[in-house]
Write a protein that holds these residues in place. Structure first.
Motif, PDB file in Angstrom:
ATOM      1  N   GLN A 136       0.844  -1.189   0.000  1.00 26.05           N
ATOM      2  CA  GLN A 136       0.000   0.000   0.000  1.00 26.05           C
ATOM      3  C   GLN A 136       0.878   1.238   0.000  1.00 26.05           C
ATOM      4  O   GLN A 136       1.802   1.345   0.815  1.00 26.05           O
ATOM      5  N   LEU A 137       0.614   2.151  -0.916  1.00 21.87           N
ATOM      6  CA  LEU A 137       1.336   3.418  -0.924  1.00 21.87           C
ATOM      7  C   LEU A 137       0.785   4.298   0.187  1.00 21.87           C
ATOM      8  O   LEU A 137      -0.415   4.535   0.275  1.00 21.87           O
ATOM      9  N   ILE A 138       1.670   4.765   1.046  1.00 18.55           N
ATOM     10  CA  ILE A 138       1.284   5.711   2.089  1.00 18.55           C
ATOM     11  C   ILE A 138       1.438   7.132   1.580  1.00 18.55           C
ATOM     12  O   ILE A 138       0.538   7.956   1.701  1.00 18.55           O
ATOM     13  N   GLU A 139       2.593   7.391   0.969  1.00 16.05           N
ATOM     14  CA  GLU A 139       2.855   8.741   0.467  1.00 16.05           C
ATOM     15  C   GLU A 139       4.016   8.705  -0.518  1.00 16.05           C
ATOM     16  O   GLU A 139       4.961   7.938  -0.356  1.00 16.05           O
ATOM     17  N   ALA A 140       3.930   9.533  -1.528  1.00 17.58           N
ATOM     18  CA  ALA A 140       5.042   9.744  -2.459  1.00 17.58           C
ATOM     19  C   ALA A 140       5.303  11.240  -2.523  1.00 17.58           C
ATOM     20  O   ALA A 140       4.367  12.035  -2.611  1.00 17.58           O
ATOM     21  N   SER A 141       6.571  11.613  -2.464  1.00 18.77           N
ATOM     22  CA  SER A 141       6.899  13.041  -2.442  1.00 18.77           C
ATOM     23  C   SER A 141       8.254  13.279  -3.074  1.00 18.77           C
ATOM     24  O   SER A 141       9.042  12.351  -3.288  1.00 18.77           O
ATOM     25  N   ASP A 142       8.513  14.547  -3.394  1.00 11.76           N
ATOM     26  CA  ASP A 142       9.823  14.945  -3.902  1.00 11.76           C
ATOM     27  C   ASP A 142      10.784  15.099  -2.733  1.00 11.76           C
ATOM     28  O   ASP A 142      10.405  15.459  -1.623  1.00 11.76           O
ATOM     29  N   ASP A 143      12.058  14.812  -2.976  1.00 11.27           N
ATOM     30  CA  ASP A 143      13.079  14.939  -1.948  1.00 11.27           C
ATOM     31  C   ASP A 143      14.383  15.316  -2.633  1.00 11.27           C
ATOM     32  O   ASP A 143      14.456  15.364  -3.874  1.00 11.27           O
ATOM     33  N   VAL A 144      15.389  15.603  -1.842  1.00 10.75           N
ATOM     34  CA  VAL A 144      16.717  15.880  -2.392  1.00 10.75           C
ATOM     35  C   VAL A 144      17.719  14.987  -1.681  1.00 10.75           C
ATOM     36  O   VAL A 144      17.529  14.608  -0.518  1.00 10.75           O
ATOM     37  N   ALA A 145      18.789  14.648  -2.368  1.00 14.78           N
ATOM     38  CA  ALA A 145      19.769  13.711  -1.841  1.00 14.78           C
ATOM     39  C   ALA A 145      20.659  14.355  -0.785  1.00 14.78           C
ATOM     40  O   ALA A 145      21.327  15.355  -1.049  1.00 14.78           O
ATOM     41  N   THR A 146      20.612  13.794   0.410  1.00 13.40           N
ATOM     42  CA  THR A 146      21.593  14.164   1.425  1.00 13.40           C
ATOM     43  C   THR A 146      22.935  13.553   1.021  1.00 13.40           C
ATOM     44  O   THR A 146      23.019  12.786   0.046  1.00 13.40           O
ATOM     45  N   LEU A 174      23.218   6.168  -3.760  1.00 14.57           N
ATOM     46  CA  LEU A 174      22.614   6.133  -5.089  1.00 14.57           C
ATOM     47  C   LEU A 174      23.560   6.551  -6.206  1.00 14.57           C
ATOM     48  O   LEU A 174      23.169   6.564  -7.381  1.00 14.57           O
ATOM     49  N   GLY A 175      24.794   6.900  -5.860  1.00 16.98           N
ATOM     50  CA  GLY A 175      25.754   7.309  -6.880  1.00 16.98           C
ATOM     51  C   GLY A 175      25.384   8.621  -7.542  1.00 16.98           C
ATOM     52  O   GLY A 175      25.608   8.807  -8.746  1.00 16.98           O
ATOM     53  N   LEU A 176      24.822   9.540  -6.757  1.00 18.40           N
ATOM     54  CA  LEU A 176      24.389  10.837  -7.272  1.00 18.40           C
ATOM     55  C   LEU A 176      25.140  11.954  -6.576  1.00 18.40           C
ATOM     56  O   LEU A 176      25.907  11.727  -5.634  1.00 18.40           O
ATOM     57  N   LYS A 177      24.911  13.178  -7.030  1.00 16.59           N
ATOM     58  CA  LYS A 177      25.486  14.332  -6.369  1.00 16.59           C
ATOM     59  C   LYS A 177      24.580  14.766  -5.220  1.00 16.59           C
ATOM     60  O   LYS A 177      23.359  14.626  -5.291  1.00 16.59           O
ATOM     61  N   THR A 178      25.184  15.289  -4.175  1.00 18.42           N
ATOM     62  CA  THR A 178      24.401  15.821  -3.066  1.00 18.42           C
ATOM     63  C   THR A 178      23.459  16.906  -3.584  1.00 18.42           C
ATOM     64  O   THR A 178      23.857  17.766  -4.365  1.00 18.42           O
ATOM     65  N   GLY A 179      22.209  16.835  -3.193  1.00 22.16           N
ATOM     66  CA  GLY A 179      21.214  17.796  -3.658  1.00 22.16           C
ATOM     67  C   GLY A 179      20.469  17.358  -4.894  1.00 22.16           C
ATOM     68  O   GLY A 179      19.542  18.057  -5.334  1.00 22.16           O
ATOM     69  N   ALA A 180      20.826  16.208  -5.477  1.00 17.41           N
ATOM     70  CA  ALA A 180      20.125  15.720  -6.667  1.00 17.41           C
ATOM     71  C   ALA A 180      18.663  15.434  -6.323  1.00 17.41           C
ATOM     72  O   ALA A 180      18.352  15.006  -5.208  1.00 17.41           O
ATOM     73  N   PRO A 181      17.757  15.667  -7.253  1.00 16.77           N
ATOM     74  CA  PRO A 181      16.329  15.432  -6.970  1.00 16.77           C
ATOM     75  C   PRO A 181      16.018  13.943  -6.836  1.00 16.77           C
ATOM     76  O   PRO A 181      16.511  13.118  -7.615  1.00 16.77           O
TER      77      PRO A 181
END
Length: 242
Positions: free
Chosen positions: A104-114, A121-128
């Motif tokens: 069951q999906l509780i919530e989906a939202s936008d976030d930024v990478a700490t 995740l192999g991303l840059k800090t602050g990536a969406p």
């Protein structure tokens, strides 16, 4: 309005249900064993039989006990055996145990990478990122609450997709990823906070097993990192080498 314990504010039927569930989890009531009669339970908890019946009905709805007419109430299930391996799939594990997996999906939202999420995740800090909060159940019994983070660039609209497919495996397949494996797993113990306790149908103060993990695609590129909180009294982790 439910009767409540004046000191804790916890409904009496819930206290009885929690006590019996702890007895099952701790082995005082074994699988297949007959529980004490309603009158004996009522005397143990100093409640009336109506309260006992409501507690037993709640446990029966969650698949922990079963009532047999003219015989009594019996313990139905043991802890769910949950293997942790390089290829861990909730739906496959629950299905193999003879239960129906549900999400069951509780919530989906936008976030930024700490910094930590970016590293996983192999991303840059602050990536969406896309942040997905979900509840996983075996039949009607809540097993875990999970928070997952994915790259918003690689998985646009991942929240809407998960709401439709209710499975991380099917979500990955939607984006062309047919298989993935676990690259890291860390297990710790904690006490369920108020939000997780409510979602997992646990009393406040009950333990959860926290699993932090990251999955990668066949090329070794991270696709999702997540933190799952499992009801400790409902699962038994089996750590496997493969």
């Amino acid at each position: 309005m439910s009767m409540q314990d004046a000191a804790t504010g916890v409904a009496l039927w819930r206290q009885v249900a929690d006590g019996i569930e702890r007895g099952i989890a701790e082995g005082r009531f074994a699988a297949g064993e007959k529980l004490p009669g309603e009158m004996e339970i009522a005397e143990t908890y100093r409640v009336n039989r109506h309260t006992v019946r409501r507690a037993l009905a709640t446990l029966a709805e969650r698949g922990l006990v079963r009532a047999e007419r003219g015989s009594g109430t019996y313990v139905e299930t043991q802890r769910l055996a949950y293997p942790l391996r390089s290829r861990t799939r909730f739906s496959e594990i629950v299905g193999a145990g003879g239960h129906e997996p549900r999400g069951q999906l509780i919530e989906a939202s936008d976030d930024v990478a700490t910094r930590e999420l970016a590293r996983e995740l192999g991303l840059k800090t602050g990536a969406p990122l896309v942040r997905i909060e979900a509840l996983r159940l075996a039949d009607r019994t809540p097993i875990c609450v999970s928070t997952s983070w994915l790259s918003a660039e690689r998985f646009p609209d991942a929240g809407q997709v998960f709401a439709s497919v209710r499975s991380m495996t099917k979500l990955a397949a939607h984006y062309g990823i047919r298989d993935y494996r676990r690259s890291s797993t860390r297990i710790t113990a904690a006490i369920a906070d108020a939000s997780d306790a409510a979602r997992l149908d646990l009393a406040l103060g009950r333990p959860v097993l926290v699993v932090d993990s990251t999955d990668v695609d066949p090329d070794g590129k991270p696709i999702v990192t997540k933190r799952s909180r499992f009801a400790a009294e409902r699962v038994e982790f089996l750590v496997e080498d493969t």
